[in-house]
Design a protein around this motif. Sequence first.
Motif, PDB file in Angstrom:
ATOM      1  N   VAL A  50       0.613  -0.867  -0.247  1.00 41.23           N
ATOM      2  CA  VAL A  50      -0.186   0.424  -0.306  1.00 41.23           C
ATOM      3  C   VAL A  50       0.629   1.343  -0.123  1.00 41.23           C
ATOM      4  O   VAL A  50       1.761   1.507   0.831  1.00 41.23           O
ATOM      5  N   VAL A  51       0.540   2.525  -0.524  1.00 41.10           N
ATOM      6  CA  VAL A  51       1.410   3.375  -0.984  1.00 41.10           C
ATOM      7  C   VAL A  51      -0.101   4.677   0.102  1.00 41.10           C
ATOM      8  O   VAL A  51      -1.369   4.666  -0.478  1.00 41.10           O
ATOM      9  N   ARG A  52       0.879   5.497   0.712  1.00 37.80           N
ATOM     10  CA  ARG A  52      -0.465   6.240   0.613  1.00 37.80           C
ATOM     11  C   ARG A  52       0.175   7.623   0.994  1.00 37.80           C
ATOM     12  O   ARG A  52       1.273   7.592   1.542  1.00 37.80           O
ATOM     13  N   ASP A  53      -0.662   8.646   1.327  1.00 40.98           N
ATOM     14  CA  ASP A  53      -0.369   9.879   0.855  1.00 40.98           C
ATOM     15  C   ASP A  53      -1.805  10.597   2.094  1.00 40.98           C
ATOM     16  O   ASP A  53      -2.905   9.742   2.568  1.00 40.98           O
ATOM     17  N   ALA A  54      -2.300  12.209   2.866  1.00 42.27           N
ATOM     18  CA  ALA A  54      -2.778  12.589   3.159  1.00 42.27           C
ATOM     19  C   ALA A  54      -4.369  12.029   2.626  1.00 42.27           C
ATOM     20  O   ALA A  54      -5.488  11.823   4.217  1.00 42.27           O
ATOM     21  N   ASP A  55      -4.463  11.995   1.268  1.00 39.46           N
ATOM     22  CA  ASP A  55      -5.574  12.020   0.904  1.00 39.46           C
ATOM     23  C   ASP A  55      -5.765  10.095  -0.179  1.00 39.46           C
ATOM     24  O   ASP A  55      -6.893  11.041  -1.415  1.00 39.46           O
ATOM     25  N   SER A  56      -4.715   9.599  -0.353  1.00 43.61           N
ATOM     26  CA  SER A  56      -5.043   9.083  -1.484  1.00 43.61           C
ATOM     27  C   SER A  56      -4.577   7.587  -0.283  1.00 43.61           C
ATOM     28  O   SER A  56      -3.504   7.428   0.300  1.00 43.61           O
ATOM     29  N   VAL A  57      -4.911   6.021  -1.079  1.00 44.00           N
ATOM     30  CA  VAL A  57      -4.556   4.972  -1.103  1.00 44.00           C
ATOM     31  C   VAL A  57      -4.649   4.078  -1.732  1.00 44.00           C
ATOM     32  O   VAL A  57      -6.111   4.111  -2.397  1.00 44.00           O
ATOM     33  N   LEU A  58      -3.530   3.561  -2.672  1.00 43.55           N
ATOM     34  CA  LEU A  58      -2.785   2.811  -3.408  1.00 43.55           C
ATOM     35  C   LEU A  58      -2.554   1.642  -3.058  1.00 43.55           C
ATOM     36  O   LEU A  58      -1.330   1.007  -3.048  1.00 43.55           O
ATOM     37  N   TYR A  59      -3.589   0.702  -3.586  1.00 36.94           N
ATOM     38  CA  TYR A  59      -2.928  -0.856  -3.344  1.00 36.94           C
ATOM     39  C   TYR A  59      -2.047  -1.250  -4.838  1.00 36.94           C
ATOM     40  O   TYR A  59      -2.422  -1.091  -5.576  1.00 36.94           O
ATOM     41  N   LEU A  60      -1.202  -1.686  -4.550  1.00 39.62           N
ATOM     42  CA  LEU A  60      -0.375  -2.165  -5.222  1.00 39.62           C
ATOM     43  C   LEU A  60      -0.211  -4.058  -4.771  1.00 39.62           C
ATOM     44  O   LEU A  60      -0.294  -4.805  -4.005  1.00 39.62           O
ATOM     45  N   PHE A  61      -0.527  -4.768  -6.027  1.00 41.59           N
ATOM     46  CA  PHE A  61      -1.143  -6.199  -5.828  1.00 41.59           C
ATOM     47  C   PHE A  61      -0.514  -6.839  -7.116  1.00 41.59           C
ATOM     48  O   PHE A  61      -0.754  -6.471  -8.188  1.00 41.59           O
ATOM     49  N   GLY A  62       0.334  -8.068  -7.277  1.00 39.12           N
ATOM     50  CA  GLY A  62       0.597  -9.344  -7.806  1.00 39.12           C
ATOM     51  C   GLY A  62       0.316  -9.537  -9.016  1.00 39.12           C
ATOM     52  O   GLY A  62      -0.190 -10.672  -7.696  1.00 39.12           O
ATOM     53  N   THR A  63       0.046  -9.622 -10.243  1.00 38.10           N
ATOM     54  CA  THR A  63      -0.610 -10.790 -10.228  1.00 38.10           C
ATOM     55  C   THR A  63      -0.256 -12.217 -11.006  1.00 38.10           C
ATOM     56  O   THR A  63       0.912 -12.418 -11.337  1.00 38.10           O
TER      57      THR A  63
END
Length: 309
Positions: A50-63
């Motif tokens: 997961v990558v976060r900042d004050a107003d964003s959450v980005l999940y990283l998933f390998g497929t």
Amino acid sequence: MSLSGPLKIAAVLVGLLLAGATPAAALAQDAAPAVRAVPPAEGSGPALWVVRDADSVLYLFGTMHLLRPTTAWGSDRVDQAFAAASQLIIEVAAPADQSVLLPIIREHGLSPERPLSGLLTAEEWTAFDAAANAIGSSAANMEPMRPWLAGVTVQTASILRAGYATESGVEPILRARAEAAGMAVSGFETPDEQIRMLAGFPEEGQLAFLRRSLAAFDAAQTDVDRMVEAWAAGDVDALRAVAVDPLRATPVLYEALLVRRNTRWADQIQTLLEGSGTAFIAVGAMHLAGDDSVQAILFRRGVPVEAAP
């Protein structure tokens, strides 16, 4: 499974050869599957970041682009992250009507004026025919292919004959879930970009790749099984050893297929962080393993990436 993204395209072509259908029919039949359950993984399942900042959450998933239907990779952690997202970003978002890809494949993947029989030795041609026979086709049927497409097809054929299938891969399952939930779906790349990338390699490099694919044909199933086992267990170090490190032996492929693409994707992730909201990003697992992974590039730029709880 080193050419992770283009395996999808090659799998469609292999299906065409097996079915004896027209290219348009084979591509058009590749519709998104219905939403379906996935067998639960043992332990915590595949890795998630997961990558976060004050107003964003980005999940990283390998497929994994191709899997057996019985592969157990379901995870409550992944399901919860996916449910929290408002958009799904995958490696390449192919059009619903994949027949539109035919002109691109014909332009960049076929060269009847330079048949493969004239580029391979007699021994190599025999090995190519044996690989083609294993999927119910023949070298003569594949002769118009350019070497890059023939190499990817040989790789894919060895995987398909072991029971792997595109419809059991992670992306179509996630995409079906996203569409059912009304989530926006987009891709980091287009099919055109992926095809042009491979077609852009010099012919000698393409032939070298085809020859390596033929040499590894019989062992490919074992290698892919090891790769999937490591991925499903969340063992990123084992995944790197099986899938990423061998690609380093061919620097031109490693740079083009991993480093440059991972760098572009890291750029796009940083752009996403400038906005707000939650996104679930799903790309080939080998892009998330090793010193030049997407996470490693982000970390070197000062963007924190953490293992998702």
